[in-house]
Design a protein around this motif. Structure first.
Motif, PDB file in Angstrom:
ATOM      1  N   ALA A 398      -4.897  -7.202   0.651  1.00  0.00           N
ATOM      2  CA  ALA A 398      -4.981  -8.531   1.265  1.00  0.00           C
ATOM      3  C   ALA A 398      -4.093  -9.512   0.509  1.00  0.00           C
ATOM      4  O   ALA A 398      -3.953  -9.443  -0.718  1.00  0.00           O
ATOM      5  CB  ALA A 398      -6.432  -9.022   1.262  1.00  0.00           C
ATOM      6  N   LYS A 399      -3.461 -10.401   1.253  1.00  0.00           N
ATOM      7  CA  LYS A 399      -2.618 -11.457   0.700  1.00  0.00           C
ATOM      8  C   LYS A 399      -1.441 -10.913  -0.116  1.00  0.00           C
ATOM      9  O   LYS A 399      -0.969 -11.557  -1.051  1.00  0.00           O
ATOM     10  CB  LYS A 399      -3.449 -12.432  -0.154  1.00  0.00           C
ATOM     11  N   VAL A 400      -0.985  -9.741   0.255  1.00  0.00           N
ATOM     12  CA  VAL A 400       0.206  -9.171  -0.374  1.00  0.00           C
ATOM     13  C   VAL A 400       1.223  -8.887   0.729  1.00  0.00           C
ATOM     14  O   VAL A 400       0.896  -8.276   1.746  1.00  0.00           O
ATOM     15  CB  VAL A 400      -0.120  -7.874  -1.141  1.00  0.00           C
ATOM     16  N   TYR A 401       2.458  -9.366   0.525  1.00  0.00           N
ATOM     17  CA  TYR A 401       3.516  -9.211   1.520  1.00  0.00           C
ATOM     18  C   TYR A 401       4.745  -8.582   0.880  1.00  0.00           C
ATOM     19  O   TYR A 401       5.056  -8.837  -0.283  1.00  0.00           O
ATOM     20  CB  TYR A 401       3.900 -10.574   2.125  1.00  0.00           C
ATOM     21  N   THR A 402       5.434  -7.773   1.670  1.00  0.00           N
ATOM     22  CA  THR A 402       6.682  -7.161   1.228  1.00  0.00           C
ATOM     23  C   THR A 402       7.857  -7.856   1.893  1.00  0.00           C
ATOM     24  O   THR A 402       7.821  -8.147   3.090  1.00  0.00           O
ATOM     25  CB  THR A 402       6.709  -5.665   1.591  1.00  0.00           C
ATOM     26  N   LEU A 403       8.874  -8.139   1.111  1.00  0.00           N
ATOM     27  CA  LEU A 403      10.126  -8.679   1.628  1.00  0.00           C
ATOM     28  C   LEU A 403      11.194  -7.614   1.461  1.00  0.00           C
ATOM     29  O   LEU A 403      11.689  -7.369   0.351  1.00  0.00           O
ATOM     30  CB  LEU A 403      10.511  -9.970   0.898  1.00  0.00           C
ATOM     31  N   GLU A 404      11.525  -6.976   2.568  1.00  0.00           N
ATOM     32  CA  GLU A 404      12.431  -5.835   2.555  1.00  0.00           C
ATOM     33  C   GLU A 404      13.839  -6.259   2.945  1.00  0.00           C
ATOM     34  O   GLU A 404      14.040  -6.840   4.015  1.00  0.00           O
ATOM     35  CB  GLU A 404      11.924  -4.774   3.538  1.00  0.00           C
ATOM     36  N   PRO A 405      14.840  -5.969   2.120  1.00  0.00           N
ATOM     37  CA  PRO A 405      16.216  -6.297   2.480  1.00  0.00           C
ATOM     38  C   PRO A 405      16.633  -5.531   3.739  1.00  0.00           C
ATOM     39  O   PRO A 405      16.357  -4.333   3.867  1.00  0.00           O
ATOM     40  CB  PRO A 405      17.028  -5.832   1.267  1.00  0.00           C
ATOM     41  N   SER A 406      17.298  -6.236   4.651  1.00  0.00           N
ATOM     42  CA  SER A 406      17.683  -5.622   5.920  1.00  0.00           C
ATOM     43  C   SER A 406      18.924  -6.314   6.467  1.00  0.00           C
ATOM     44  O   SER A 406      19.274  -7.423   6.044  1.00  0.00           O
ATOM     45  CB  SER A 406      16.548  -5.738   6.960  1.00  0.00           C
ATOM     46  N   TRP A 407      19.553  -5.654   7.432  1.00  0.00           N
ATOM     47  CA  TRP A 407      20.630  -6.268   8.207  1.00  0.00           C
ATOM     48  C   TRP A 407      20.038  -6.846   9.486  1.00  0.00           C
ATOM     49  O   TRP A 407      19.128  -6.272  10.090  1.00  0.00           O
ATOM     50  CB  TRP A 407      21.697  -5.232   8.558  1.00  0.00           C
ATOM     51  N   PHE A 408      20.595  -8.002   9.903  1.00  0.00           N
ATOM     52  CA  PHE A 408      20.115  -8.681  11.103  1.00  0.00           C
ATOM     53  C   PHE A 408      21.290  -9.111  11.970  1.00  0.00           C
ATOM     54  O   PHE A 408      22.332  -9.534  11.454  1.00  0.00           O
ATOM     55  CB  PHE A 408      19.285  -9.923  10.748  1.00  0.00           C
ATOM     56  N   VAL A 409      21.075  -9.017  13.272  1.00  0.00           N
ATOM     57  CA  VAL A 409      22.011  -9.572  14.245  1.00  0.00           C
ATOM     58  C   VAL A 409      21.478 -10.937  14.668  1.00  0.00           C
ATOM     59  O   VAL A 409      20.277 -11.078  14.969  1.00  0.00           O
ATOM     60  CB  VAL A 409      22.149  -8.649  15.477  1.00  0.00           C
ATOM     61  N   ILE A 410      22.344 -11.948  14.688  1.00  0.00           N
ATOM     62  CA  ILE A 410      21.962 -13.303  15.092  1.00  0.00           C
ATOM     63  C   ILE A 410      22.631 -13.634  16.418  1.00  0.00           C
ATOM     64  O   ILE A 410      23.842 -13.485  16.573  1.00  0.00           O
ATOM     65  CB  ILE A 410      22.381 -14.347  14.034  1.00  0.00           C
ATOM     66  N   ARG A 411      21.811 -14.088  17.389  1.00  0.00           N
ATOM     67  CA  ARG A 411      22.311 -14.525  18.691  1.00  0.00           C
ATOM     68  C   ARG A 411      21.574 -15.801  19.092  1.00  0.00           C
ATOM     69  O   ARG A 411      20.355 -15.800  19.231  1.00  0.00           O
ATOM     70  CB  ARG A 411      22.071 -13.486  19.788  1.00  0.00           C
ATOM     71  N   GLU A 412      22.315 -16.905  19.231  1.00  0.00           N
ATOM     72  CA  GLU A 412      21.774 -18.174  19.739  1.00  0.00           C
ATOM     73  C   GLU A 412      20.488 -18.578  19.029  1.00  0.00           C
ATOM     74  O   GLU A 412      19.499 -18.961  19.648  1.00  0.00           O
ATOM     75  CB  GLU A 412      21.544 -18.087  21.250  1.00  0.00           C
ATOM     76  N   GLY A 413      20.483 -18.471  17.723  1.00  0.00           N
ATOM     77  CA  GLY A 413      19.334 -18.895  16.935  1.00  0.00           C
ATOM     78  C   GLY A 413      18.223 -17.873  16.824  1.00  0.00           C
ATOM     79  O   GLY A 413      17.259 -18.086  16.082  1.00  0.00           O
ATOM     80  N   SER A 414      18.319 -16.759  17.561  1.00  0.00           N
ATOM     81  CA  SER A 414      17.322 -15.695  17.482  1.00  0.00           C
ATOM     82  C   SER A 414      17.872 -14.539  16.647  1.00  0.00           C
ATOM     83  O   SER A 414      19.085 -14.392  16.483  1.00  0.00           O
ATOM     84  CB  SER A 414      16.953 -15.197  18.880  1.00  0.00           C
TER      85      SER A 414
END
Length: 431
Positions: A398-414
């Motif tokens: 509980a109350k533990v989060y993972t921040l995983e490095p990744s590649w992202f595509v950006i389109r019109e703010g999404s």
């Protein structure tokens, strides 16, 4: 006995005289009033307030020199450059061109001795003047998505040329900024030390993409989180907390005019004041200033939140959470603060109420941007390809989060995350 009457007359005269003096004193007396100070009410805040230049940051610096590109998203490189810009003075802003084509902008970025700053959303120049000072008293109501810094003539003139380009409006404005060569060289070298080789991905009739040439080593974080009490938000957002009531399931606050709901699953709140809804036109710069003042007055920028999106007709300004210079995205919670402005006050306010408080880390290697481009079926209509962090809760803790490095595509703010295929090979797909 003959003096009795005289004595009585004297006493009577004395009494009348004293009476007159007393009356005069009463009429003319002015008490020494002390100013009554208003009791000091301690302002409730979520965190420290931030200077406006802290939210106007490029997400990438790109340098073209000696026929090649170097780039960086490192906070140290970006902060060094922005701190240097903050100390500069610019001459009058000059209009150069409208209808600026993608081909022309690509050519400008490709010019020798050129540094380009990429911003996630169009920045109004009337808000950026708190970072870079201009000599003219009134600036035009324009915005920019890129700043190009040309140092070709610094040896001869001790000046830089700043070009402000709007991708949306296709406009170009320039100004000249005075700076000593030694001062520029110092800032430039500190910036270059944090850069890595970048490649230009050319696209027909579109802006080029710029991605790291080599594989990227990034830190994966495991964060423990804290939560800001929804009662604190109630005290901040409602004018009279004495009349605020909760509904039967304790997820909604209302005072009869405004309403605030919260979602314990996504750890987000949504405040709405329906009476302030308005579609009256608001200038871009006013919208940015008003939303910034609203959030910052209660210390609402509780992390590295940066100005990242706007919808001017709908009066929306958004701030994206960043970590170590990279944007944070999530499918299970919000990583943005969104403000919708109404009639002289906020209409809607949506945001997360979690805070990162401690972390564990490990290193992970991601493919190069060049390799990632090869996995995409099409490059058409992509605004950018960026590195970032994907935020997910730990299913076991509980109350533990993972921040995983990744590649992202950006389109019109999404955004869309690129994830490895189940087979575990080199192929990636959109999540």
């Amino acid at each position: 006995m003959k003096h009795v009457e005289q004595i009585k007359s004297f006493v009577l005269f004395l009494l009348v005289f004293l009476s007159l003096i007393l009356t005069f004193t009463i009429w003319t007396y002015t008490p020494d009033y002390q100013d009554i100070e208003d009791p000091q009410v301690e302002q409730i805040t979520l965190g420290d307030k931030k200077d406006i230049q802290e939210i106007f940051k490029p997400y990438r610096i790109l340098i073209h020199e000696n026929g090649g590109f170097l780039g960086s998203t490192a906070p140290t490189a970006i902060d060094t450059l922005m701190d240097a810009i903050k100390d500069l003075d610019a001459t009058e802003l000059r209009f150069i061109q409208s209808n600026l084509s993608e081909e022309k902008l690509n050519s400008m970025i490709h010019s020798e001795n050129q540094m380009t700053l990429f911003f996630p959303a169009e920045v109004p120049i009337n808000a950026f003047d708190s970072v870079l000072q201009f000599t003219q008293s009134e600036l035009p109501e324009i915005a920019f998505s890129h700043i190009l810094i040309d140092w070709s003539n610094i040896e001869e003139t001790n000046t830089l040329q700043f070009s402000f380009i709007s991708k949306e409006k296709q406009t170009l404005y320039t100004t000249v900024v005075g700076v000593g060569q030694s001062e520029f060289n110092s800032t430039y070298m500190k910036t270059v030390q944090k850069t890595v080789p970048y490649e230009e991905i050319v696209r027909a009739n579109e802006l080029s993409l710029y991605v790291p040439s080599n594989a990227v080593d990034l830190v994966q974080y495991t964060y423990y989180i804290d939560e800001i009490s929804t009662e604190v938000f109630k005290d901040i957002l409602f004018e009279d907390t004495n009349i605020v009531q909760k509904n039967f399931d304790n997820t909604t606050y209302t005072d009869g005019m405004a309403m605030m709901t919260y979602d314990s699953g996504s750890k987000t709140i949504n405040y709405v004041y329906p009476a302030s809804e308005s579609m009256v036109e608001i200038k871009h710069s006013d919208l940015v200033h008003d939303s910034y003042d609203f959030v910052n007055d209660h210390g609402g920028l509780t992390g590295d939140y940066r100005y990242s999106y706007n919808n001017i007709p709908k009066h929306v300004i958004e701030y994206q959470l960043y970590l170590q210079g990279l944007p944070v995205f999530s499918s299970v919670t919000s990583t943005r603060i969104a403000v919708t402005w109404g009639a002289n006050q906020v209409f809607e306010y949506k945001r997360p109420y979690y805070l990162f408080i401690a972390s564990e880390s490990s290193t992970r290697q991601l493919p190069s941007g060049v390799d990632m481009v090869k996995t995409l079926q099409t490059l058409k209509d992509i605004d950018d390809l960026v590195l970032g962090y994907y935020l997910t809760p730990d299913p076991q803790k509980a109350k533990v989060y993972t921040l995983e490095p990744s590649w992202f595509v950006i389109r019109e703010g999404s955004w869309a995350r690129l994830t490895p295929e189940p087979a575990g090979g080199a192929q990636y797909g959109l999540e």
